[in-house]
Design an enzyme around this catalytic site. Structure first.
Site, short mmCIF file in Angstrom:
data_model
loop_
_atom_site.label_atom_id
_atom_site.label_comp_id
_atom_site.label_asym_id
_atom_site.label_seq_id
_atom_site.Cartn_x
_atom_site.Cartn_y
_atom_site.Cartn_z
N ASN A 35 0.81 -1.22 0.00
CA ASN A 35 0.00 0.00 0.00
C ASN A 35 0.85 1.28 0.00
O ASN A 35 0.37 2.34 -0.43
CB ASN A 35 -0.92 -0.05 1.23
CG ASN A 35 -1.56 1.27 1.55
OD1 ASN A 35 -2.58 1.64 0.98
ND2 ASN A 35 -0.95 2.04 2.47
N SER A 92 -4.27 2.56 -8.94
CA SER A 92 -5.01 3.83 -8.88
C SER A 92 -5.82 3.98 -10.16
O SER A 92 -5.43 3.45 -11.21
CB SER A 92 -4.03 5.00 -8.77
OG SER A 92 -4.71 6.22 -9.01
N TYR A 147 3.72 9.00 -11.58
CA TYR A 147 2.79 8.25 -10.71
C TYR A 147 1.93 7.28 -11.53
O TYR A 147 1.78 6.12 -11.18
CB TYR A 147 1.93 9.27 -9.97
CG TYR A 147 0.95 8.70 -8.96
CD1 TYR A 147 1.37 8.36 -7.68
CD2 TYR A 147 -0.39 8.52 -9.29
CE1 TYR A 147 0.48 7.85 -6.75
CE2 TYR A 147 -1.29 8.01 -8.37
CZ TYR A 147 -0.86 7.69 -7.09
OH TYR A 147 -1.75 7.20 -6.17
N ALA A 190 2.54 5.99 -14.40
CA ALA A 190 3.37 4.90 -14.94
C ALA A 190 3.54 3.81 -13.88
O ALA A 190 3.47 2.61 -14.18
CB ALA A 190 4.73 5.43 -15.39
N LYS A 222 1.51 3.16 -11.32
CA LYS A 222 0.24 2.51 -10.97
C LYS A 222 -0.25 1.61 -12.11
O LYS A 222 -0.90 0.59 -11.86
CB LYS A 222 -0.80 3.56 -10.59
CG LYS A 222 -0.43 4.36 -9.33
CD LYS A 222 -0.22 3.45 -8.12
CE LYS A 222 0.05 4.22 -6.84
NZ LYS A 222 0.24 3.35 -5.67
N ILE A 237 -9.41 9.65 -2.82
CA ILE A 237 -9.72 9.29 -1.44
C ILE A 237 -9.21 10.39 -0.52
O ILE A 237 -8.08 10.89 -0.71
CB ILE A 237 -9.02 7.94 -1.06
CG1 ILE A 237 -9.23 6.88 -2.16
CG2 ILE A 237 -9.49 7.45 0.30
CD1 ILE A 237 -10.66 6.48 -2.47
P1 NAP Z 1 -0.68 8.64 2.68
O1 NAP Z 1 -1.74 9.05 3.64
O2 NAP Z 1 0.33 9.63 2.22
O3 NAP Z 1 0.07 7.35 3.31
C1 NAP Z 1 1.18 6.78 2.69
C2 NAP Z 1 2.11 6.24 3.77
O4 NAP Z 1 3.22 5.60 3.10
C3 NAP Z 1 2.71 7.35 4.66
O5 NAP Z 1 2.75 6.95 6.00
C4 NAP Z 1 4.12 7.48 4.09
O6 NAP Z 1 5.06 8.00 5.02
C5 NAP Z 1 4.42 6.04 3.73
N1 NAP Z 1 5.59 5.93 2.87
C6 NAP Z 1 6.06 6.85 1.97
N2 NAP Z 1 7.20 6.42 1.43
C7 NAP Z 1 7.47 5.22 1.98
C8 NAP Z 1 8.53 4.29 1.85
N3 NAP Z 1 9.57 4.53 1.03
N4 NAP Z 1 8.50 3.14 2.56
C9 NAP Z 1 7.48 2.90 3.42
N5 NAP Z 1 6.46 3.75 3.62
C10 NAP Z 1 6.45 4.90 2.90
O7 NAP Z 1 -1.33 8.07 1.33
P2 NAP Z 1 -2.71 7.29 1.04
O8 NAP Z 1 -3.60 8.23 0.34
O9 NAP Z 1 -3.19 6.55 2.23
O10 NAP Z 1 -2.18 6.27 -0.07
C11 NAP Z 1 -2.01 4.87 0.16
C12 NAP Z 1 -1.86 4.21 -1.21
O11 NAP Z 1 -3.04 4.44 -1.97
C13 NAP Z 1 -0.70 4.77 -2.05
O12 NAP Z 1 -0.09 3.72 -2.76
C14 NAP Z 1 -1.41 5.69 -3.02
O13 NAP Z 1 -0.67 5.87 -4.22
C15 NAP Z 1 -2.69 4.93 -3.24
N6 NAP Z 1 -3.79 5.75 -3.76
C16 NAP Z 1 -4.25 6.81 -3.05
C17 NAP Z 1 -5.30 7.56 -3.56
C18 NAP Z 1 -5.87 8.76 -2.84
O14 NAP Z 1 -6.70 9.46 -3.43
N7 NAP Z 1 -5.49 9.03 -1.59
C19 NAP Z 1 -5.85 7.23 -4.81
C20 NAP Z 1 -5.35 6.14 -5.50
C21 NAP Z 1 -4.32 5.40 -4.97
P3 NAP Z 1 5.34 9.61 4.99
O15 NAP Z 1 4.06 10.24 5.46
O16 NAP Z 1 6.47 9.78 5.92
O17 NAP Z 1 5.67 9.94 3.56
#
Ligand code: NAP
Length: 246
Positions: free
Chosen positions: A89, A141, A154, A156, A158, A187
């Site tokens: 994730n 995504s 991003y 690319a 996903k 989200i």
């Molecule tokens: P988020 O709230 O930013 O949470 C992501 C977490 O991953 C944060 O705790 C972050 O730490 C951690 N992280 C970053 N780099 C890392 C690394 N190198 N190793 C381990 N952990 C790391 O994001 P989210 O929205 O929950 O997203 C979760 C997933 O859903 C992601 O893959 C995102 O691309 C995907 N997604 C999100 C959305 C959306 O709309 N939110 C839509 C589609 C897909 P830091 O805070 O310290 O960076």
């Protein structure tokens, strides 16, 4: 409970979707490894799990680091003796129009979102093969399916995860390991907190359900795919986007 006696590793579980999922999985009976580079966020997630009577621990993991990924698996096996679920994730975005994107922005996003998934998957695969069972879920995504302006790096990664998911489903299915992807829409998490209100309003308007997704919407999809209810689901990409078309 849907995950009784199961052990789950969730990367990026210190925030947003990953945190919500870790808490839900623990409520459903799983022992949860909260793996994140963010120590404070990860520890807060573990506290929430424990306050709800669940079991879990924090492992400081940078998914780009192969040694740390291997150590996470070793530590989990020492503590719990098995790994049933891996949720890949963790992910970041560093947006820019292609003409302005730096090589650093390109490399960083590829390294975390794509290579990080390879690192963690490769680290757990031997354990799951020996068990003859496992479930891996990759977080893609809507942007990986349709593309999005300003997100060439991003999108690319996903889209790449969809190819990885389908390939791993073929390679690992015969070993009893199911591999699926979830493709969230927009989200409400810290990741989207920086998106201008105007864009978020436009996304809501374009979504037939007329709202942004909540972390719980994605956590519920992870739960389904990780549970035995999805025992015949393999190589799927589950859109959880309220019907949004971008
Ligand atoms: P988020 O709230 O930013 O949470 C992501 C977490 O991953 C944060 O705790 C972050 O730490 C951690 N992280 C970053 N780099 C890392 C690394 N190198 N190793 C381990 N952990 C790391 O994001 P989210 O929205 O929950 O997203 C979760 C997933 O859903 C992601 O893959 C995102 O691309 C995907 N997604 C999100 C959305 C959306 O709309 N939110 C839509 C589609 C897909 P830091 O805070 O310290 O960076």
């Amino acid at each position: 409970m849907k995950l009784e006696n199961k052990v789950a590793i969730i990367t990026g579980a210190g925030s947003g979707i990953g945190r919500e999922s870790a808490i839900l999985f623990a409520k459903e009976g799983a022992k949860v490894v909260v793996a994140d580079v963010n120590e404070k966020g990860g520890e807060e997630t573990v506290t929430s799990i424990k306050n709800n009577g669940g079991d879990g621990f924090f492992f400081k993991l940078d998914v780009t680091n192969r040694e740390q990924s291997k150590n996470m698996v070793k530590t989990t096996m020492e503590k719990y003796g098995r790994i049933d679920i891996l949720i890949n994730n963790a992910g970041i975005n560093q947006d820019a129009l292609v003409a302005k994107m730096t090589e650093e922005q390109w490399d960083r996003v590829i390294d975390i979102n794509l290579k990080g998934v390879f690192n963690c998957t490769q680290a757990v695969v031997e354990v799951m093969i020996n068990q003859g069972k496992g479930a891996i879920i990759n977080t893609s995504s809507i942007v990986g399916v349709n593309g999005n302006v300003g997100q060439v790096n991003y999108s690319a990664t996903k889209a790449g995860l969809i190819g990885m998911t389908k390939t791993l489903a073929k390679e690992l299915g015969r070993k009893g390991i199911r591999v699926n992807a979830v493709a969230p829409g927009f989200i409400a998490t810290p990741m989207t907190a920086g998106v201008p209100d105007k864009i978020l309003e436009m996304m809501k308007e374009k979504t037939p359900l007329k709202r942004l997704g909540e972390p719980r919407d994605i956590a519920n999809a992870y739960l389904y795919l990780a549970s035995d209810e999805a025992n015949f689901v393999n190589g799927a990409v589950l859109a959880v986007d309220g019907g949004l078309v971008i």
